[in-house]
Design a protein around this motif. Sequence first.
Motif, short mmCIF file in Angstrom:
data_model
loop_
_atom_site.label_atom_id
_atom_site.label_comp_id
_atom_site.label_asym_id
_atom_site.label_seq_id
_atom_site.Cartn_x
_atom_site.Cartn_y
_atom_site.Cartn_z
N ASP A 1 15.90 5.53 -6.19
CA ASP A 1 15.11 5.40 -4.97
C ASP A 1 13.98 6.42 -4.96
O ASP A 1 14.12 7.53 -5.48
CB ASP A 1 15.98 5.63 -3.73
N ASN A 2 12.88 6.05 -4.35
CA ASN A 2 11.75 6.93 -4.06
C ASN A 2 10.92 7.33 -5.28
O ASN A 2 10.06 8.18 -5.17
CB ASN A 2 12.20 8.19 -3.30
N HIS B 1 12.85 1.37 -3.62
CA HIS B 1 13.95 1.82 -2.77
C HIS B 1 14.87 0.63 -2.55
O HIS B 1 14.40 -0.46 -2.24
CB HIS B 1 13.44 2.34 -1.42
N THR C 1 15.57 0.90 5.65
CA THR C 1 15.81 2.34 5.80
C THR C 1 14.55 3.14 5.51
O THR C 1 14.15 4.00 6.28
CB THR C 1 16.95 2.80 4.86
N VAL C 2 13.91 2.85 4.38
CA VAL C 2 12.72 3.63 4.02
C VAL C 2 11.55 3.29 4.96
O VAL C 2 10.74 4.16 5.28
CB VAL C 2 12.36 3.45 2.53
N SER D 1 11.95 5.45 7.93
CA SER D 1 11.58 6.84 7.59
C SER D 1 10.07 7.02 7.61
O SER D 1 9.56 8.03 8.10
CB SER D 1 12.11 7.21 6.20
N VAL E 1 6.36 -0.22 -1.21
CA VAL E 1 7.76 0.03 -1.59
C VAL E 1 8.38 -1.35 -1.83
O VAL E 1 8.21 -2.25 -1.02
CB VAL E 1 8.55 0.77 -0.48
#
Length: 115
Positions: free
Chosen positions: A5-6, A69, A74-75, A78, A111
């Motif tokens: 992730d990320n 991700h 979720t991201v 954020s 993403v």
Amino acid sequence: MNIPDNHINYVEFKAHDLEKTKRFYTSCFGWTFTDYGPTYVAFSESGLEGGFEKTDSKIINGALIVLYHKNLDTVKQSILKAKGTISKDIFSFPGGQRFHFLDPSGNELAVWSDQ
């Protein structure tokens, strides 16, 4: 897939002529290409996978950095909590889903997830 992730996972460029673009990068750098319809081509053998999206618009900043991700919701939350802006909401494409966002300086990134 076992992608962290990320992490930056993909880079996407704009192109006016996909066939000319493919010939250029194949000839100069030995990249290989996979066509995904008339408006998109992915490349590999470049150190980082990516693609070219056909556009008729003027290309100002032709690169889109794409992070991975596993959980887009979720991201996305954020990013919104950190005062980022969603510029293109979650949409499906061959291989998964993604969305685009603007950071506080106005840089657009994306993403994606295969989940």
